[in-house]
Motif scaffolding. Structure first.
Motif, PDB file in Angstrom:
ATOM      1  N   ILE A  42      44.096 -55.817 -26.658  1.00 49.17           N
ATOM      2  CA  ILE A  42      45.614 -55.833 -27.335  1.00 49.17           C
ATOM      3  C   ILE A  42      46.467 -55.616 -26.036  1.00 49.17           C
ATOM      4  O   ILE A  42      46.776 -54.283 -25.636  1.00 49.17           O
ATOM      5  N   ARG A  43      47.496 -56.175 -25.921  1.00 51.48           N
ATOM      6  CA  ARG A  43      48.420 -56.196 -24.323  1.00 51.48           C
ATOM      7  C   ARG A  43      49.353 -55.304 -24.897  1.00 51.48           C
ATOM      8  O   ARG A  43      50.092 -55.434 -25.914  1.00 51.48           O
ATOM      9  N   GLY A  44      49.453 -54.063 -24.265  1.00 56.90           N
ATOM     10  CA  GLY A  44      50.480 -53.225 -24.419  1.00 56.90           C
ATOM     11  C   GLY A  44      50.929 -52.694 -26.090  1.00 56.90           C
ATOM     12  O   GLY A  44      51.792 -52.413 -26.324  1.00 56.90           O
ATOM     13  N   PHE A  45      49.674 -52.532 -26.526  1.00 56.75           N
ATOM     14  CA  PHE A  45      49.842 -52.197 -27.788  1.00 56.75           C
ATOM     15  C   PHE A  45      51.127 -51.061 -28.509  1.00 56.75           C
ATOM     16  O   PHE A  45      51.996 -51.461 -29.126  1.00 56.75           O
ATOM     17  N   PHE A  46      50.935 -49.830 -27.890  1.00 50.33           N
ATOM     18  CA  PHE A  46      51.695 -48.994 -28.265  1.00 50.33           C
ATOM     19  C   PHE A  46      53.249 -49.311 -27.868  1.00 50.33           C
ATOM     20  O   PHE A  46      54.135 -48.882 -28.452  1.00 50.33           O
ATOM     21  N   ASP A  47      53.406 -50.039 -26.817  1.00 48.76           N
ATOM     22  CA  ASP A  47      54.699 -50.449 -26.519  1.00 48.76           C
ATOM     23  C   ASP A  47      55.281 -51.633 -27.235  1.00 48.76           C
ATOM     24  O   ASP A  47      56.523 -51.908 -27.388  1.00 48.76           O
TER      25      ASP A  47
END
Length: 492
Positions: free
Chosen positions: A210-215
């Protein structure tokens, strides 16, 4: 108090622990530090805290287990002084300080008074979250990973709140979710993946990133997800305060409308809640209703591996997963997400079609490889990731340069700790060769260091091997075979 949608229920009133907020000022005064009596009293108090908090959280857990659709409408009273105290002592004493500059030792100097004041502010709604301090840690690929370091009081309140929420959500989260959950380690996730691939008809692996999940977490969706179980507006406001506190970097506070700060105490739980609703429940339903063959799922935070019997299932799931995540403001990384042929029949099938060996994939620091046992049977092998091993060796070499003029016993003692720590995670079956390679590389860096601190200090490789045998632990497998540990933890 909690209620089922459209139906009231006051059963959770029994969850409320004894209220200790009204202690007299005399009771809150600490004795002089350093006395044996004080140490004994402190130890006794923490045992009592654990018992009272455990009982309260146990009642929440039981209510959550028995009533899956009910909403908890009264939770804040569980953020007690006892729980705040336990949360304080759970913080690492040498943890980096946030924007407040407070260390664990600073706060502990007048602990009871400060905890009483913090408890009062939380319950009056006067508690304010401070911005988190931005810090960067190196990634194996040379890039920098940004993490957020919260102020000490924010860490305490977040840890206490997470303890209460975890009592609820641990009854909801699914079995294939492993990241940052109590009594579920990275090795539990690794075991589950190995057992799934070797015991089910897995012929294809979808390695999803998942691309850049936390952001990219959508805070509006996060709030809606939380409201499925959390109906106490005061708890929801606490979470909003942490999300909106912002990040301090180079003297400037920046705020974002999305994301959850990576590195904060609350982030892992919030991430699990988000993916529980955005992915887990959907994936479980897809496996039950759509899959035409065997299918396994293992998720550790935002690292997801899905195994399939049929390629058609894999491709349909991949397309559906892409659409599903887009609904919740998430996307799959196009370069890091891939479908590979993998499993006990992959090598033979590819050879029959004139193709090379099956590709490997990476998960939680290991490369997964289709291999063979000495008897020629399929053996799923795990090897320490080369890029991460190289990064660790480079880090150790840099530290050795700083320790160049220490005595050999000092250097040897430190290197023993480094290798012991590395082996503690990586010493899994089928990874013996990588352990030996790591130890040899560390020994070479040690030889290089000793040769450069003195022209008389040069040592042959045979001499270095003897020195390494005196100080450094030798490779040995420390973890059981995955099916053995999995059978103990999941004895169904």
């Amino acid at each position: 108090m909690m209620h089922e949608r459209g139906k009231s229920d006051s059963a959770i009133g029994a969850v409320k622990p004894a209220n200790k907020a009204a202690r007299s000022a005399a009771e809150l005064v600490e004795q002089r530090a350093g006395t044996k009596g004080n140490a004994d009293q402190q130890s006794t108090r923490r045992v009592q805290d654990r018992e009272s908090v455990s009982q309260a959280l146990g009642r929440i857990r039981q209510a959550a287990k028995q009533r899956k659709k009910e909403v908890f409408t009264s939770l804040l009273h569980h953020i007690s002084i006892d729980l705040l105290r336990l949360s304080f002592f759970a913080i690492k004493k040498d943890a980096a300080s946030g924007v407040d500059g407070l260390t664990w030792q600073d706060y502990g100097a007048d602990l009871e008074r400060k905890l009483g004041d913090l408890h009062d502010r939380v319950h009056r709604g006067a508690y304010r979250a401070l911005p988190s301090r931005r810090q960067y840690i190196p990634k194996p690929d040379g890039r920098q990973r940004p993490i957020a370091i919260a102020a000490l009081e924010d860490k305490i309140v977040q840890r206490a709140t997470v303890a209460v929420l975890s009592a609820i959500y641990e009854e909801d989260f699914l079995g294939f979710s492993y990241g940052f959950r109590p009594k579920r380690s990275q090795h539990d996730a690794l075991d589950a993946l190995v057992v799934g691939i070797t015991s089910k008809k897995v012929n294809y692996i979808l390695d999803a990133d998942i691309r850049g999940f936390f952001d990219e977490v959508n805070r509006s969706w996060l709030t809606r997800f939380l409201e499925h179980r959390i109906g106490d507006p005061r708890i929801l406001r606490l979470i909003q305060k942490w999300l909106k506190a912002g990040i301090l970097e180079e003297g400037i506070v920046t705020n974002s409308e999305k994301g959850t700060p990576q590195g904060s105490v609350a982030s892992p739980l919030l991430a699990n809640v988000y993916l529980h609703y955005a992915f887990d429940l959907w994936a479980q339903r897809w496996r039950r209703r759509e899959a035409t063959g065997d299918m396994i799922i293992v998720r550790y935070a935002d690292d997801i591996v899905v195994g399939f019997e049929h390629e058609s299932d894999a491709r349909r799931f991949w397309d559906a997963m892409r659409e599903r995540l887009q609904e919740f403001s998430l996307s799959l990384h196009p370069e890091k997400t891939r479908l590979i042929e993998f499993g006990r029949f992959a090598a033979a099938n590819r050879r029959r079609r004139g193709l090379g060996k099956p590709d490997s994939f990476k998960f939680l620091g290991f490369s997964f490889i289709c291999g063979k046992s000495l008897r020629g049977n399929f053996l799923l092998k795990r090897r320490s990731r080369r890029d991460r091993m190289k990064a660790k060796i480079k880090e150790v070499a840099g530290e050795l340069r700083q320790r160049m003029h220490q005595s050999i016993p000092e250097q040897g003692t430190w290197l023993k700790q480094v290798i012991t720590g590395y082996f503690a995670y990586h010493a899994v079956p089928t990874n013996w060769a990588a352990l030996g390679a790591f130890r040899d590389e560390i020994t070479k860096r040690w030889q290089w260091t000793l040769q450069r601190r003195s022209q008389k200090g040069s040592r042959t490789w045979e001499q270095m091997k003897k020195l390494a045998d005196d100080w450094l632990p030798k490779p040995r497998i420390l973890h059981p075979w995955p099916n053995q540990r999995f059978a103990v933890k999941h004895p169904r």
